[in-house]
Write a protein that holds these residues in place. Structure first.
Motif, PDB file in Angstrom:
ATOM      1  N   UNK A   9       0.853  -1.185   0.000  1.00  0.00           N
ATOM      2  CA  UNK A   9       0.000   0.000   0.000  1.00  0.00           C
ATOM      3  C   UNK A   9       0.886   1.231   0.000  1.00  0.00           C
ATOM      4  N   UNK A  10       0.683   2.119  -0.952  1.00  0.00           N
ATOM      5  CA  UNK A  10       1.362   3.404  -1.018  1.00  0.00           C
ATOM      6  C   UNK A  10       0.300   4.472  -0.767  1.00  0.00           C
ATOM      7  N   UNK A  11       0.400   5.153   0.360  1.00  0.00           N
ATOM      8  CA  UNK A  11      -0.668   6.043   0.795  1.00  0.00           C
ATOM      9  C   UNK A  11      -0.128   7.416   1.163  1.00  0.00           C
ATOM     10  N   UNK A  12      -0.629   8.438   0.498  1.00  0.00           N
ATOM     11  CA  UNK A  12      -0.426   9.818   0.905  1.00  0.00           C
ATOM     12  C   UNK A  12      -1.714  10.320   1.514  1.00  0.00           C
ATOM     13  N   UNK A  13      -1.825  10.402   2.860  1.00  0.00           N
ATOM     14  CA  UNK A  13      -3.106  10.755   3.480  1.00  0.00           C
ATOM     15  C   UNK A  13      -3.602  12.141   3.076  1.00  0.00           C
ATOM     16  N   UNK A  14      -2.714  13.144   3.153  1.00  0.00           N
ATOM     17  CA  UNK A  14      -3.069  14.513   2.762  1.00  0.00           C
ATOM     18  C   UNK A  14      -1.853  15.156   2.111  1.00  0.00           C
ATOM     19  N   UNK A  15      -2.022  15.682   0.905  1.00  0.00           N
ATOM     20  CA  UNK A  15      -0.964  16.383   0.202  1.00  0.00           C
ATOM     21  C   UNK A  15      -1.506  17.705  -0.340  1.00  0.00           C
ATOM     22  N   UNK A  54       7.855   8.838   3.991  1.00  0.00           N
ATOM     23  CA  UNK A  54       8.577   9.731   3.090  1.00  0.00           C
ATOM     24  C   UNK A  54       8.049  11.152   3.174  1.00  0.00           C
ATOM     25  N   UNK A  55       8.873  12.085   2.703  1.00  0.00           N
ATOM     26  CA  UNK A  55       8.493  13.488   2.609  1.00  0.00           C
ATOM     27  C   UNK A  55       9.208  14.075   1.402  1.00  0.00           C
ATOM     28  N   UNK A  56       8.493  14.889   0.616  1.00  0.00           N
ATOM     29  CA  UNK A  56       9.105  15.494  -0.561  1.00  0.00           C
ATOM     30  C   UNK A  56       8.509  16.847  -0.879  1.00  0.00           C
ATOM     31  N   UNK A  57       9.336  17.746  -1.371  1.00  0.00           N
ATOM     32  CA  UNK A  57       8.914  19.047  -1.879  1.00  0.00           C
ATOM     33  C   UNK A  57       9.192  19.073  -3.373  1.00  0.00           C
ATOM     34  N   UNK A  93       4.300  21.426  -4.810  1.00  0.00           N
ATOM     35  CA  UNK A  93       3.555  20.337  -4.172  1.00  0.00           C
ATOM     36  C   UNK A  93       4.301  19.867  -2.938  1.00  0.00           C
ATOM     37  N   UNK A  94       3.549  19.555  -1.890  1.00  0.00           N
ATOM     38  CA  UNK A  94       4.085  18.932  -0.679  1.00  0.00           C
ATOM     39  C   UNK A  94       3.563  17.505  -0.642  1.00  0.00           C
ATOM     40  N   UNK A  95       4.482  16.539  -0.573  1.00  0.00           N
ATOM     41  CA  UNK A  95       4.100  15.137  -0.548  1.00  0.00           C
ATOM     42  C   UNK A  95       4.624  14.487   0.728  1.00  0.00           C
ATOM     43  N   UNK A  96       3.793  13.681   1.351  1.00  0.00           N
ATOM     44  CA  UNK A  96       4.197  12.976   2.564  1.00  0.00           C
ATOM     45  C   UNK A  96       3.361  11.722   2.707  1.00  0.00           C
ATOM     46  N   UNK A  97       3.955  10.684   3.278  1.00  0.00           N
ATOM     47  CA  UNK A  97       3.229   9.438   3.521  1.00  0.00           C
ATOM     48  C   UNK A  97       3.883   8.678   4.658  1.00  0.00           C
TER      49      UNK A  97
END
Length: 236
Positions: A42-48, A217-220, A232-236
């Motif tokens: 499962x690859x999940x980004x709850x809120x981005x 993970x976290x990414x800008x 974009x802000x990405x986190x999971x």
């Protein structure tokens, strides 16, 4: 909003149940590896958060589910629920829905064998809800190689979009040493829909390997789309 709650609940249930919950996020590209036979990832980004020009949106959730159905092959289903925060984006939409198959054509360093790992991924672009109507198709070639100092993944993808346009995508992912508990990552890609847009994108972030089967993970990400800036802000 009821759909968002249902998808989030499903993701939470799968994460707690499945034997392998490794995410290959926060990238747009992918690696030349698949889920083990009989396992679910499962690859999940709850809120981005997404900003493009004057438009703002939340992606909640951004979800992909992978299932290893035979040795060397996985099936995947993915999509994003987008919640518009400005007038130019619909209130709530299901976008970027895809049904994909991914297979390892040559086992290499990602499978703890010599040489580069080579894979392919292909499938159908599914219609969205309240946006992205129509269907399309995608075909991706992937090469990955791991060294002591880090790992590089290369993607070359062609696509028939939902609007029946040709699209191509070239992507490079660079990761820090695989045995570091927190490894820095970067991604650079160029994408062109020959009729609509051109995108250049760069992402910087990190992946924290909490356990063998859990990664955070976290990414800008910053991009230019037809001369317009996006972030974009990405986190999971």
């Amino acid at each position: 909003m009821r759909a968002a709650g249902a998808v989030a609940a499903l993701a939470a249930a799968l994460t707690s149940w499945c034997g392998e919950a490794v995410a290959y996020r926060p990238f747009d590209g992918t690696d030349a590896a698949v889920a083990e036979t009989g396992e679910i990832e499962v690859e999940l980004g709850p809120v981005e958060y997404l900003r493009q020009g004057a438009e703002r949106a939340l992606l909640a959730p951004d979800l992909r589910i992978n299932y290893g159905f035979i040795a060397g092959w996985e099936a995947a289903l993915e999509g994003k629920l987008t919640h518009g925060l400005t007038a130019g984006i619909p209130g709530t939409s299901l976008v970027e829905s895809q049904a994909l198959l991914k297979g390892v054509l040559r086992e290499g360093t990602l499978q703890e064998k010599p040489g580069a790992s080579i894979a392919t991924e292909f499938g159908i672009l599914l219609p969205g809800i309240n946006d992205q109507h129509g269907t399309g198709a995608v075909l991706n070639g992937i090469v990955s190689h791991r060294w002591d100092w880090g790992t590089v993944h290369l993607n070359a993808q062609i696509e028939l979009t939902r609007q029946q346009h040709a699209d191509y995508f070239l992507d490079t992912i660079v990761e820090g040493p695989h045995d570091w508990p927190v490894r820095p990552v970067a991604e650079f890609f160029y994408e062109s829909d020959v009729s609509l847009f051109r995108t250049g994108s760069a992402l910087l972030g990190a992946i924290w390997q909490v356990q063998d089967n859990i990664a955070v993970d976290f990414g800008l990400r910053g991009a230019r789309i037809n001369g317009q800036t996006a972030g974009e802000i990405r986190a999971a």
